[in-house]
Design a protein around this motif. Structure first.
Motif, short mmCIF file in Angstrom:
data_model
loop_
_atom_site.label_atom_id
_atom_site.label_comp_id
_atom_site.label_asym_id
_atom_site.label_seq_id
_atom_site.Cartn_x
_atom_site.Cartn_y
_atom_site.Cartn_z
N PRO A 3 2.76 40.56 46.02
CA PRO A 3 3.02 41.62 44.75
C PRO A 3 4.21 41.16 44.16
N TRP A 4 4.98 40.20 44.74
CA TRP A 4 6.32 39.84 44.24
C TRP A 4 6.61 38.57 43.87
N PRO A 5 7.11 37.94 42.82
CA PRO A 5 7.39 36.63 42.50
C PRO A 5 7.97 35.83 43.65
N ARG A 6 7.61 34.68 43.87
CA ARG A 6 7.76 34.08 45.28
C ARG A 6 8.79 32.85 45.01
N PRO A 7 9.84 33.16 45.52
CA PRO A 7 11.09 32.03 45.62
C PRO A 7 10.78 31.04 46.51
N PRO A 8 11.39 29.94 46.42
CA PRO A 8 10.99 28.73 47.33
C PRO A 8 11.47 29.52 48.79
N ARG A 9 10.78 28.85 49.83
CA ARG A 9 10.95 29.46 51.04
C ARG A 9 11.94 28.27 51.93
N THR A 10 12.43 27.69 51.67
CA THR A 10 13.20 26.63 52.52
C THR A 10 14.38 27.39 52.51
N ARG A 11 15.17 26.85 53.85
CA ARG A 11 16.60 27.41 54.03
C ARG A 11 17.52 27.23 52.88
N ILE A 12 17.61 26.01 52.46
CA ILE A 12 18.41 25.73 51.28
C ILE A 12 18.16 26.60 50.33
N ALA A 13 16.98 26.70 49.88
CA ALA A 13 16.73 27.31 48.43
C ALA A 13 16.96 28.92 48.92
N ALA A 14 16.76 29.36 49.94
CA ALA A 14 17.00 30.89 50.42
C ALA A 14 18.37 31.20 50.31
N LEU A 15 19.28 30.17 50.81
CA LEU A 15 20.60 30.36 50.69
C LEU A 15 21.27 30.66 49.45
N ARG A 23 15.71 39.74 48.94
CA ARG A 23 15.04 40.84 49.42
C ARG A 23 13.74 40.59 49.07
N ILE A 24 13.39 40.16 48.03
CA ILE A 24 11.83 40.11 47.38
C ILE A 24 11.32 38.70 48.30
N GLN A 25 12.17 37.88 48.61
CA GLN A 25 11.56 36.88 49.27
C GLN A 25 11.31 37.39 50.58
N LEU A 27 10.25 40.35 51.57
CA LEU A 27 9.32 41.31 51.63
C LEU A 27 7.97 40.44 51.57
N ASP A 28 7.89 39.45 50.60
CA ASP A 28 6.85 38.65 50.37
C ASP A 28 6.26 37.97 51.80
N VAL A 29 7.31 37.40 52.35
CA VAL A 29 7.09 36.60 53.71
C VAL A 29 6.65 37.78 54.68
N ALA A 30 7.23 38.79 54.87
CA ALA A 30 6.95 39.76 55.81
C ALA A 30 5.16 40.36 55.53
N LEU A 31 4.92 40.37 54.37
CA LEU A 31 3.42 40.67 54.13
C LEU A 31 2.66 39.94 54.99
N GLY A 32 2.82 38.55 54.67
CA GLY A 32 2.06 37.74 55.54
C GLY A 32 2.21 37.67 56.96
N VAL A 33 3.28 38.03 57.34
CA VAL A 33 3.41 38.07 58.98
C VAL A 33 3.05 39.33 59.42
N PHE A 34 3.32 40.42 58.81
CA PHE A 34 2.77 41.70 59.57
C PHE A 34 0.94 41.88 59.08
N SER A 35 0.35 41.16 58.00
CA SER A 35 -0.99 41.53 57.85
C SER A 35 -1.62 40.54 58.86
N ARG A 36 -1.16 39.34 59.13
CA ARG A 36 -1.77 38.56 60.20
C ARG A 36 -1.59 39.06 61.63
N ARG A 37 -0.52 39.47 62.03
CA ARG A 37 -0.10 39.79 63.49
C ARG A 37 -0.19 41.10 63.58
#
Length: 207
Positions: A3-15, A23-25, A27-37
């Protein structure tokens, strides 16, 4: 897609992300982690690794796995409720409003399956304080549906009926996703909506 715009997920981009973007990134990543596991199968290490950030950075935004999970459930629940509310045509009869609301619900699930699994999937936790988020979503949806039923039924009874409709929609979607049926959300909404209306039309729902 989440549900959120997805910024790049690399460590450099995240920094390089601003605090709100990070925070948006997360939440977006946590959605996939929690829904799968599921809640218990996921860890903050999993989320940090998937987001490409260190655990200290993750904990700057969310103090615990519980806080992250509850925040995510609240965000997704609000989006689902808004989707239902915004789909309701004004000045129409209760039957049309019910079908439109169900159409928005089923359309949301079709487009955002991970979000539905987060809210209502088998891995969703219903224990202690963590259950509050799921119950809050159900209450929010029930209040939205109750507003579609007219005004002549007493408010407490209207809300009770609305909870039943929310449960029906949730159960329908659980089976839909588990069976991997290829369904058109609009057609499904019409079919389920007619079943709902067959019962509702005997009640003093108003116009």
């Amino acid at each position: 897609m989440g549900p959120w715009p997805r910024p790049p997920r690399t460590r450099i981009a995240a920094l390089r992300l601003s605090a709100p973007e990070r925070r948006i990134q997360i939440l977006d990543v946590a959605l996939g982690v929690f829904s799968r596991r599921g809640y218990h199968g996921a860890s903050m290490n999993d989320v940090a690794e998937a987001a490409g950030v260190s655990k200290p950075v993750l904990y700057q935004h969310f103090g615990s796995k519980e806080e992250l999970y509850v925040s995510l459930v609240g965000e997704v629940g609000n989006r689902l409720s808004r989707a239902v509310s915004e789909a309701i045509p004004t000045g129409t009869d209760p039957r049309s409003r019910i079908i439109a609301g169900l159409g928005a619900y089923f359309g949301f699930v079709a487009a955002h399956r991970d979000e539905f699994r987060l809210l209502f999937g088998s891995g969703t936790t219903r224990e202690g304080a963590l259950a509050t988020g799921g119950r809050d979503v159900e209450r929010l949806l029930a209040r939205t549906i109750a507003g579609l039923l007219g005004t002549t039924l007493p408010a407490d009874r209207r809300l009770l009926v609305a909870h039943g409709i929310v449960g029906l929609a949730e159960g329908t979607c659980r089976h839909w996703l588990a069976s991997d049926l290829q369904l058109d959300p609009t057609e499904l909404a019409t079919e389920v909506g007619e079943v709902v209306w067959a019962g509702l039309r005997t009640l003093p729902l108003g116009s």
